[in-house]
Design an enzyme around this catalytic site. Structure first.
Site: not given
Ligand code: PEP
Ligand code: MG
Length: 531
Positions: A184, A286, A322, A419, A441, A452, A489
């Protein structure tokens, strides 16, 4: 070659920066523990006492009419009934901020609904003390003071709250021993165009040593020579670049070949200096990065102001907001549930639905900000359809409550992040969702069982891309059959090499970090996308 120490990691594609080292004090503790009831009582008592003292100080130098209002507020702050109601909430497991807001809610509603105009007018005074105590509960963000502007943060990892509290306008960069380009803090750095290298491994360096971070190649040089610096021959070497050089496509503001282009942001700072006409709107805000304390989660007014500012910036374009995506890799100090595996636990929409008081506050702030423009609400970490249905019901209840109080609102479209693999595979069951947004992600993380933010499995994570693309293509086809919009996204959308594949999968809505917008437009134009 000079005698500079060279460390190779992965870059975030945001150019080069050189500056003195700021050594992070200590490794981050990933989770703030839940405070005990006695600590919550103590925090609330301290916040109330501080608020009383502040109001008493104001009373000293004020006129009679103002003194009357302040006296009423102090009386309310000392009201044992309110204190007992808050204590009861803490006893039920609420933290100090939510206990306080819940205790005051009934009072405020009682004042607002009174037949007597004078009593109705008192509601504002109550809202004022509610928010004053919340501010007192906020506490300071992570140590931002010791981290001088323009320096290079060197440490094992970096807390998003520290990134957000720092002034990046004066340059600076980040070099992390661990971390990942999908973490993040990496997403935040990319959005602001802050050069960053991750996974460079452990190394010894003194504070204030000159370091060069090449966010494009992932190279970090300690004590770079003039020749090293010249060899990189990058423009804007000392000041972090805000964005890649604008290609010809950037001059045209909007969609390229029928592909909508939106931006992912974590706050107004990511876009304040940008022309809203260079994108089709906000594809992802976010909200968990807008807040720095549990008290902010309970502060409807503060949230309303933050959302309103972004809606005003967008000037009529859609703003996709979100709901708080807390838990897992996004813990908020003192708040996240204690779990053995928080990545598979109470996170995202699960956490919100388990704490309706928090969800209702955010819903009210969003409903009110929606009256100022076009807000679309996005639900994080959805697994099954009932989570969307329950959230929608809650929004409808809050909308009805606000309308009854004659507050201007607008019911937003309610969509969901795709997701969690179980949701992606069963997309046709989500009839109550108005739109879908692929969060690649997390989808990649859960699909390939590779974290990740773990550089040791980053290669495996990448190799699982074909599985991810197959799932994306299936989801896009199902969404089309359902007649519902679907976009992406996740980070994958900002990788020019993935764009052609995403377009071939049927994706026509892409949301990327503002600093990637120009490069994506150019790549789409070069690919001759015709929608
Ligand atoms: C994702 O998980 O791809 C996403 C856009 O949300 P975040 O990266 O904030 O978890
Ligand atoms: Mg996410």
């Amino acid at each position: 070659m000079s005698g500079a120490l060279r460390l190779q990691g992965q870059g975030n594609g945001c150019g080069c920066v050189i500056g003195p080292v700021y050594l992070a004090a200590e490794p981050l503790s990933p989770h703030g523990g839940q405070a005990s009831p006695s600590q919550e009582f103590e925090s609330l008592d301290r916040a109330i006492a501080g608020s009383v003292a502040a109001l008493e100080a104001l009373m000293v130098a004020t006129d009679q009419a103002s003194a009357d209002i302040l006296e009423f507020q102090i009386e309310m702050l000392r009201d044992p009934v309110i204190g007992e109601m808050a204590a009861e909430q803490i006893g039920k497991g609420q933290n100090a901020a939510f206990a306080w807001v819940t205790a005051l809610e009934e009072y405020i509603a009682g004042f607002e609904q009174s037949e007597d105009e004078d009593i109705r007018a008192r509601a504002v005074d109550m809202i004022d003390i509610r928010d004053r105590v919340l501010r007192a509960l906020e506490g300071a963000p992570a140590d931002a003071d010791g981290f001088p502007a323009g320096s290079i943060f060197v440490g094992r990892d970096m807390a998003p709250s520290l990134f957000l509290a720092h002034d990046w306008m004066q340059g600076g960069g980040i070099a992390l021993e661990a971390g990942s380009t999908a973490s993040h803090v990496a997403l935040l750095a990319r959005a602001r165009g802050v050069p960053m290298a991750v996974g460079i491994g452990r190394f010894a360096v003194d504070a204030a040593t000159l370091v060069l971070v090449d966010g494009d190649s992932g190279l970090v040089m300690v004590h770079p020579s003039d020749a090293d610096i010249a060899a990189l021959a990058k423009p804007a070497l000392v000041i972090a670049e805000d964005a890649p050089a604008l290609g010809p496509a950037d001059a045209t503001a909007l969609s390229v070949g029928g592909v909508e282009l939106l931006v992912n942001i974590s706050g107004i700072a990511d876009i304040r200096d940008r022309d809203p006409g260079t994108c089709d709107g906000i594809g992802l805000l976010r909200t968990e990065f807008l807040i720095s304390s549990v008290a902010d989660l309970a502060n409807e007014e503060k949230q309303f102001q933050l959302y309103s500012e972004i809606v005003r910036w967008a000037a009529g374009r859609p703003v996709t907001i979100r709901l708080f995506d807390l838990g897992g890799d996004k813990p908020l100090g003192g708040f996240s549930a204690e779990e053995r595996n928080p990545f598979l636990g109470l996170r995202g929409i699960r956490l919100l639905l388990s704490m309706p008081v928090m969800l209702k506050i955010q819903a009210r702030a969003l409903l009110r900000a929606g009256a100022l423009g076009t807000i679309k609400v996005l639900l994080p970490m959805v697994t099954v359809a009932s989570e969307v249905e329950e959230t929608r019901r809650l929004f409808e209840e809050e909308a009805a409550g606000l309308a009854q109080r004659h507050v201007a609102i607008s019911m937003p479209a309610i969509g969901m992040m795709v997701e969690v693999p179980a949701a992606a595979i069963m997309l046709e069951t989500f009839e109550r969702a108005d739109f879908f947004s692929l969060g690649t992600n997390d989808l990649a993380h859960y699909l390939s069982a590779t974290a990740r933010d773990n550089p040791r499995v980053a290669d495996l994570h990448r190799q699982a891309a074909p599985a991810l693309l197959r799932l994306i293509a299936q989801a896009v086809a199902v969404a089309r059959e359902m007649g519902k919009p679907i976009g992406i996204c996740g980070d994958m959308a900002g990788q020019p090499e993935c764009l052609a594949l995403l377009i071939a999968s049927g994706i026509r809505q892409i949301s990327v970090a503002p600093s990637q917008l120009a490069a994506v437009k150019t790549a789409l134009a070069q690919a001759g996308v015709d929608g």
